[in-house]
Design an enzyme around this catalytic site. Structure first.
Site: not given
Ligand code: IVH
Length: 707
Positions: A47-48, A51, A95, A127, A148, A426
């Protein structure tokens, strides 16, 4: 607020792209990684690294807006390849991210500027680190699961219905709607999945998220693997009735999630990091910090915190961009997982003769510290995970936990990886190895690590023999004076005076300390034995339960299982260990070592057990039935007590000692500089007392605490 800012920034500094070639290359790498990730959950970038790359691409695009590539992950809805052909009724957005408190404040201020008023309430939630999924319910029945994909259309994965815990087949009401959320594997589900997979000849999943991605898309597997769903949103479908649609779109996000949970869908509400609503940015920051601190304890992965404007009016005023809504943001936590190389395996012999493997890794920075080693449980575990030297491995480390290897990244294998050699003798003393159990052990058992086991017995939390450090023990063992720790009690003045650097004073002091040690309570003597499967706290429980060594030795596995925390396996192990330690215990008894636990009464026969329990419970003391956690530095009369002595005190006074605060905690003893445990107790409304108040509460038991 914990300085996540610096540690995050250190890990996620954007990649610097010098020119258009570097930019094109970066876009290609990111696109490939994203495509692989969305397709199979397997990516060669952690991930790092992803990003960092994307932020480098973003920076380059800002400076060269005319060069933006159509392939760029910054411009796409989901940053990944389009997969699937089921259109989403409303796009499944991603997000935007922030990486520091400062960026969070800037984002919140810009949102408030956009809507022209302060955001009335925020929802702060974990998240979840899995895959986004849409679950369609028609008249209350689960009919379709869709990934998705590229955000506008996803793949139909309805075949997974029935394997996703938290998405019921039928809702509590016959409503038509779509629930959106994250599918992930909990740590346990991940372990189970890899056991099942490798048993069927498959390569293990590198981490729980890859496990969820791979499992969700797999059809017709011979084995069943479970995943868990956490809902984080819901919306009407074209067939929803108008009243229901209104309910879904007009409610605050927090109310909507309550409704979804009431329908029977699993949400994060029941977790340690449950969504909370707050009204100020300072409160968001505090909750971000709390969730970050709780991360290591969670049984599932999170990679950040999502902050959302809670009210529907604020959300619609903010609107959405093509990639992400403007009313929500992800506060990314530092990556706790990195890919590194397994360089080798070391085999270390523990105090009880257990031969434990430890992974030697190419050093890698995770969450602010350099990780060079990771635990591997036992040889069977290595075989089950199919680890090889030279493998790229996914390493996980969060907070204070010992780093662990999740699994090899099988698709990065080159063919040059080598099997991990297992020791044939051992590594400490060259004796044979007993491989009959999962954990291998030197056939000499404790004698293999004599110095370690005698030093452990003499240690502060066991017999507490002052002046008997490791160097002295080495001297005694090398001089042939000590062959086990019972020999300590037979040492003579002449023998000690004959040793190097032992004058009259140190000899007399050591003999006096050894004499004092004879009177320690049974719990400490038992702990000193180093019975496998029992540490300080379990030794106290056993000693309090049985009251005398005679009763402990007379107990069979069934009787041992009456001690809190001893199950079938541990009971059998303790019985076997006590048989092995029989001669040592006999010799301790002969030398006059105390074998009783002050204040405890032996259990009655099993038939009389319930009545006896009632009597014991009635007499137990001021903390009877309470679970007590001690944190921070003790002051006043408790100042000199070690944490172990505080726990002993708690248990003498009838309570159960624990090291972490949870719903079950009845009392927190908070000393100076009590940190996150105090905060958590405050949130949970747990009773909190200071050292002085606690000392008063247990005054009758205090004098024995330091015995
Ligand atoms: S809200 C339109 N809430 O993070 C709003 N997403 O990096 C979008 N995710 O696509 C989603 N936990 O798969 C929301 N509490 C949470 C979440 C969350 C994980 C994921 C989700 C999103 C991704 C974005």
């Amino acid at each position: 607020m914990r300085d996540m800012t610096t540690s995050t920034a250190a890990h996620t500094a954007a990649a610097v792209l010098a020119d258009s070639t570097a930019y094109a290359e970066a876009v290609g790498t990111a696109a490939k990684a994203a495509a692989a990730y969305y397709a199979t959950g397997e990516s060669s970038l952690d991930d790092d690294a992803y990003d960092r790359l994307v932020r480098g691409i973003e920076a380059y695009e800002q400076a060269h807006p005319d060069e933006v590539s159509a392939e760029s992950p910054t411009g796409k809805v989901a940053g990944g390849a389009a997969v699937g052909d089921v259109p989403h009724t409303v796009p499944m957005l991603s997000l935007d991210n922030v990486f520091s408190a400062e960026q969070l404040r800037t984002w919140a201020a810009s949102l408030e500027r956009r809507i022209g008023r302060p955001v009335e309430r925020w929802s702060v939630e974990p998240k979840l680190d899995g895959l986004a999924i849409a679950a369609r319910y028609e008249e209350g029945r689960l009919t379709r699961l869709i990934t998705r994909g590229d955000g506008s259309a996803g793949e139909d994965v309805s075949h997974a219905i029935g394997t996703v815990i938290g998405l019921p087949d039928h809702l509590a009401e016959p409503v038509t709607l779509e629930v959106r959320g994250e599918v992930l594997m909990t740590n346990d589900q991940f372990e189970q999945a890899n056991t099942a997979r490798t048993a069927h000849g498959g390569a293990p999943f590198a981490n729980p998220r890859n496990g969820a991605a791979g499992t969700l898309r797999a059809k017709d597997r011979e084995y069943r693997v479970e995943m868990t769903f956490f809902g984080y949103g819901a919306l009407p479908l074209p067939d929803s009735d108008t009243a229901c649609a209104g309910q879904l779109t007009d409610r605050p996000h927090s109310g909507l999630m309550e409704y979804v949970a009431d329908l029977g869908v699993h949400t994060a509400a029941a977790t340690l990091v449950a969504p909370r609503t707050v009204t100020t940015v300072e409160d968001i920051e505090a909750r971000v910090e709390e969730i970050g601190a709780l991360r290591p304890q969670l049984p599932f992965g999170i990679d950040g915190i999502v902050i959302k404007a809670d009210l529907a009016a604020d959300r619609s005023a903010a609107g959405s961009g093509s990639r992400a809504p403007r009313w929500a943001i992800a506060y990314k936590l530092p990556a706790v997982e990195k890919v590194t190389t397994l360089l080798g395996v070391e085999w270390n012999v523990g105090r009880t003769g257990i031969i434990a493997p430890r992974a030697v890794l190419a050093p890698v920075e995770i969450d602010g510290s350099t990780v060079g080693y990771a635990t591997l449980h036992n040889p069977a575990d290595i075989t089950r995970r199919d680890l090889r030297i030279g493998d790229h491995v996914m390493v996980y480390k969060a907070g204070d936990i010992i780093p662990r290897i999740e699994a090899p990244v099988a698709h990065l294998r080159t063919g040059d990886e080598k099997p991990i050699p297992f020791p044939e003798a051992c590594p400490q003393c060259g004796s044979e190895i007993d491989t009959s159990e999962q954990r291998w052990r030197c056939v000499r058992g404790r004698n293999c690590r004599l110095v370690a086991s005698v030093s452990y017995a003499a240690g502060r939390d066991q017999l507490d023999i002052e002046g008997l450090g490791v160097t002295r023990v080495v001297q005694l063992v090398e001089a042939g004076l000590v062959g086990d720790f019972a020999d300590l009690f037979a040492l003579t003045r002449e023998q000690l005076l004959g040793l190097d650097r032992m004058g009259e004073t140190s000899t007399d002091n050591l003999l006096a300390a050894i004499e004092t040690a004879k009177a320690r309570p049974l719990s400490r003597v038992f702990c000193a034995l180093g019975v496998r499967g029992t540490g300080r706290s379990m030794s106290r429980r056993i000693a309090r339960h049985f009251a005398t060594m005679e009763h402990i030795r007379a107990a069979d596995a069934e009787a041992l299982q009456r001690v809190d925390g001893i199950g079938v396996e541990k009971a059998a192990l303790v019985v076997a260990e006590l048989a092995e330690l029989g001669t040592l215990i006999d010799r301790l008894v002969e030398t006059g070592v105390n074998m009783t636990e002050p204040g405890a009464t032996p259990p009655a026969d099993a038939s009389e057990k319930d009545a006896a329990d009632a009597v014991v419970a009635g007499n137990a003391g001021p903390l009877d039935g309470m679970t007590v956690v001690v944190t921070g530095a003790m002051t006043g009369v408790l100042e000199k007590l070690s944490r172990n002595q505080m726990n002993e005190l708690v248990e003498r006074a009838g309570g159960k000692s624990s090291s972490s605060v949870s719903q079950r905690t009845s009392l927190l003893v908070a000393g100076e500089n009590a940190g996150s445990k105090r905060e958590k107790a405050e949130q949970l409304g747990t009773r909190i007392v200071g050292p002085d108040e606690f000392a008063e509460l247990v005054a009758d038991f205090l004098d024995r605490a330091a015995a």
